[in-house]
Enzyme design. Structure first.
Site, PDB file in Angstrom:
ATOM      1  N   GLY A  44      -1.654 -10.318  11.108  1.00 37.60           N
ATOM      2  CA  GLY A  44      -1.414  -9.061  10.386  1.00 37.60           C
ATOM      3  C   GLY A  44      -1.438  -7.812  11.233  1.00 37.60           C
ATOM      4  O   GLY A  44      -0.759  -6.831  10.928  1.00 37.60           O
ATOM      5  N   GLU A  99      -7.086  -3.968  13.451  1.00 41.16           N
ATOM      6  CA  GLU A  99      -6.785  -4.746  12.249  1.00 41.16           C
ATOM      7  C   GLU A  99      -5.771  -4.029  11.364  1.00 41.16           C
ATOM      8  O   GLU A  99      -5.629  -2.807  11.439  1.00 41.16           O
ATOM      9  CB  GLU A  99      -8.069  -4.976  11.437  1.00 41.16           C
ATOM     10  CG  GLU A  99      -8.645  -6.368  11.564  1.00 41.16           C
ATOM     11  CD  GLU A  99      -7.766  -7.467  10.951  1.00 41.16           C
ATOM     12  OE1 GLU A  99      -6.542  -7.305  10.849  1.00 41.16           O
ATOM     13  OE2 GLU A  99      -8.340  -8.506  10.580  1.00 41.16           O
ATOM     14  N   ASP A 100      -5.095  -4.812  10.531  1.00 37.15           N
ATOM     15  CA  ASP A 100      -4.219  -4.177   9.545  1.00 37.15           C
ATOM     16  C   ASP A 100      -5.024  -3.712   8.334  1.00 37.15           C
ATOM     17  O   ASP A 100      -4.823  -2.618   7.831  1.00 37.15           O
ATOM     18  CB  ASP A 100      -3.050  -5.094   9.127  1.00 37.15           C
ATOM     19  CG  ASP A 100      -3.498  -6.474   8.687  1.00 37.15           C
ATOM     20  OD1 ASP A 100      -4.632  -6.879   9.012  1.00 37.15           O
ATOM     21  OD2 ASP A 100      -2.711  -7.164   8.022  1.00 37.15           O
ATOM     22  N   ASP A 103     -10.695  -5.878   3.915  1.00 38.36           N
ATOM     23  CA  ASP A 103     -10.743  -6.116   2.473  1.00 38.36           C
ATOM     24  C   ASP A 103     -12.157  -6.593   2.116  1.00 38.36           C
ATOM     25  O   ASP A 103     -13.054  -5.773   1.922  1.00 38.36           O
ATOM     26  CB  ASP A 103      -9.653  -7.130   2.104  1.00 38.36           C
ATOM     27  CG  ASP A 103      -9.467  -7.296   0.603  1.00 38.36           C
ATOM     28  OD1 ASP A 103     -10.340  -6.882  -0.167  1.00 38.36           O
ATOM     29  OD2 ASP A 103      -8.445  -7.868   0.193  1.00 38.36           O
ATOM     30  N   PHE A 152      -2.864  -6.030  -4.586  1.00 44.04           N
ATOM     31  CA  PHE A 152      -2.351  -6.865  -3.504  1.00 44.04           C
ATOM     32  C   PHE A 152      -1.161  -6.166  -2.866  1.00 44.04           C
ATOM     33  O   PHE A 152      -0.160  -5.877  -3.519  1.00 44.04           O
ATOM     34  CB  PHE A 152      -1.970  -8.260  -3.994  1.00 44.04           C
ATOM     35  CG  PHE A 152      -1.625  -9.154  -2.849  1.00 44.04           C
ATOM     36  CD1 PHE A 152      -2.610  -9.629  -1.998  1.00 44.04           C
ATOM     37  CD2 PHE A 152      -0.298  -9.476  -2.580  1.00 44.04           C
ATOM     38  CE1 PHE A 152      -2.301 -10.430  -0.913  1.00 44.04           C
ATOM     39  CE2 PHE A 152       0.023 -10.283  -1.494  1.00 44.04           C
ATOM     40  CZ  PHE A 152      -0.986 -10.751  -0.661  1.00 44.04           C
ATOM     41  N   ASP A 159       0.966  -9.712   4.580  1.00 45.11           N
ATOM     42  CA  ASP A 159       1.940 -10.696   4.100  1.00 45.11           C
ATOM     43  C   ASP A 159       1.613 -11.238   2.720  1.00 45.11           C
ATOM     44  O   ASP A 159       0.469 -11.183   2.259  1.00 45.11           O
ATOM     45  CB  ASP A 159       2.002 -11.892   5.057  1.00 45.11           C
ATOM     46  CG  ASP A 159       0.744 -12.758   4.989  1.00 45.11           C
ATOM     47  OD1 ASP A 159      -0.356 -12.235   5.266  1.00 45.11           O
ATOM     48  OD2 ASP A 159       0.853 -13.953   4.633  1.00 45.11           O
ATOM     49  N   ARG A 165       5.779  -8.986   6.145  1.00 45.08           N
ATOM     50  CA  ARG A 165       5.049  -8.287   7.216  1.00 45.08           C
ATOM     51  C   ARG A 165       5.929  -7.259   7.895  1.00 45.08           C
ATOM     52  O   ARG A 165       5.442  -6.260   8.433  1.00 45.08           O
ATOM     53  CB  ARG A 165       4.620  -9.276   8.306  1.00 45.08           C
ATOM     54  CG  ARG A 165       3.622 -10.320   7.887  1.00 45.08           C
ATOM     55  CD  ARG A 165       3.115 -11.020   9.150  1.00 45.08           C
ATOM     56  NE  ARG A 165       2.520 -12.311   8.895  1.00 45.08           N
ATOM     57  CZ  ARG A 165       1.260 -12.506   8.498  1.00 45.08           C
ATOM     58  NH1 ARG A 165       0.476 -11.468   8.314  1.00 45.08           N
ATOM     59  NH2 ARG A 165       0.794 -13.719   8.309  1.00 45.08           N
TER      60      ARG A 165
HETATM   61  C1  PRP Z   1      -5.760 -10.672   6.332  1.00 45.37           C
HETATM   62  C2  PRP Z   1      -5.684  -9.330   7.029  1.00 45.37           C
HETATM   63  C3  PRP Z   1      -7.048  -9.191   7.665  1.00 45.37           C
HETATM   64  C4  PRP Z   1      -7.943  -9.914   6.690  1.00 45.37           C
HETATM   65  C5  PRP Z   1      -8.671  -8.930   5.840  1.00 45.37           C
HETATM   66  O1  PRP Z   1      -5.535 -11.689   7.272  1.00 45.37           O
HETATM   67  O2  PRP Z   1      -4.668  -9.348   8.012  1.00 45.37           O
HETATM   68  O3  PRP Z   1      -7.084  -9.848   8.903  1.00 45.37           O
HETATM   69  O4  PRP Z   1      -7.090 -10.723   5.870  1.00 45.37           O
HETATM   70  O5  PRP Z   1      -9.343  -9.587   4.799  1.00 45.37           O
HETATM   71  P1  PRP Z   1     -10.920  -9.725   4.709  1.00 45.37           P
HETATM   72  O6  PRP Z   1     -11.523  -8.388   4.993  1.00 45.37           O
HETATM   73  O7  PRP Z   1     -11.118 -10.131   3.279  1.00 45.37           O
HETATM   74  O8  PRP Z   1     -11.379 -10.773   5.661  1.00 45.37           O
HETATM   75  P2  PRP Z   1      -5.135 -13.181   6.822  1.00 45.37           P
HETATM   76  O9  PRP Z   1      -6.361 -14.017   6.694  1.00 45.37           O
HETATM   77  O10 PRP Z   1      -4.239 -13.101   5.633  1.00 45.37           O
HETATM   78  O11 PRP Z   1      -4.350 -13.721   8.075  1.00 45.37           O
HETATM   79  P3  PRP Z   1      -2.994 -13.101   8.663  1.00 45.37           P
HETATM   80  O12 PRP Z   1      -3.382 -11.837   9.372  1.00 45.37           O
HETATM   81  O13 PRP Z   1      -2.503 -14.131   9.603  1.00 45.37           O
HETATM   82  O14 PRP Z   1      -2.081 -12.848   7.498  1.00 45.37           O
HETATM   83 MG    MG Z   2      -2.397 -12.870   5.515  1.00 47.62          MG
HETATM   84 MN    MN Z   3      -5.246 -10.812   9.407  1.00 47.81          MN
END
Ligand code: PRP
Ligand code: MG
Ligand code: MN
Length: 182
Positions: A44, A99-100, A103, A152, A159, A165
């Protein structure tokens, strides 16, 4: 793909400007430091990390770690997996985790604990988006681009099932997109 978006939360222009402001802050705060490493969290963070990195006037390395908790879906699985490790040793480094979105905070809790264990000199979190209402563990980012609502969201790295993305903005998916896939 753009047709699947119900509304835009932050536009490309707003994001670009905010990335520059974050880079300005980091350029100020890390000025003179010689051991800076930007750690981008795959997948992300790639858009934000590369946009930000290009704007850093610092002697900074970039490295990548792949950590996943959502496995493509709309809610956290609750367990974080390290899928791909950093290339370089992080001991003694001043780490900026890029980070993106923050959450639940689980991804960043996992990662900061890991990098602390490995002897990083300092660890700061820089996230373009923060969803404070999603938090399940006590983590806060040191540098935040925008707070976002508890919906969401996709785009600018975020994504749904690996897609969207590459949208240059962040927005809300139309509900029928989920229905189509469930
Ligand atoms: C998403 C996003 C962060 C994380 C945040 O990644 O990119 O890395 O979740 O969520 P959290 O604070 O609840 O941990 P994801 O696990 O979807 O992987 P990706 O980046 O490969 O899409
Ligand atoms: Mg993801
Ligand atoms: Mn991520």
């Amino acid at each position: 793909m753009n047709n699947d978006i119900e509304r835009i939360i932050y536009s490309k222009q707003q994001i670009d400007q905010r990335v520059q402001e974050l880079a300005d802050e980091l350029n100020h705060d890390y000025a003179g430091k010689k051991n800076v490493v930007v750690v981008a969290v795959l997948t992300g963070a790639i858009m934000f990390a590369t946009d930000l990195y290009k704007k850093l006037d610092l002697y900074a390395h970039i490295d990548f770690v792949d950590v996943s908790s959502y496995q493509g879906g709309t809610s956290s699985t609750g367990s974080v997996k390290l899928l791909h490790d950093l290339k370089n040793d992080i001991a003694g480094k001043d780490v900026i985790i890029c980070e993106d979105i923050v959450d639940t905070g689980r991804t960043l809790k996992f990662l900061t604990d890991l990098l602390k264990d490995r002897g990083a000199n300092s660890i700061k979190i820089c996230s373009i988006f923060d969803k404070p209402a999603g938090r399940a563990v006590d983590v806060s980012a040191d540098y935040v681009g925008f707070d976002v609502p508890n919906e969401f969201l996709v785009g600018y790295g975020l994504d749904y099932q690996g897609l969207y993305r590459n949208l240059p903005y962040i927005g809300v998916l139309k509900p029928e997109v989920y229905k189509r896939n469930s």
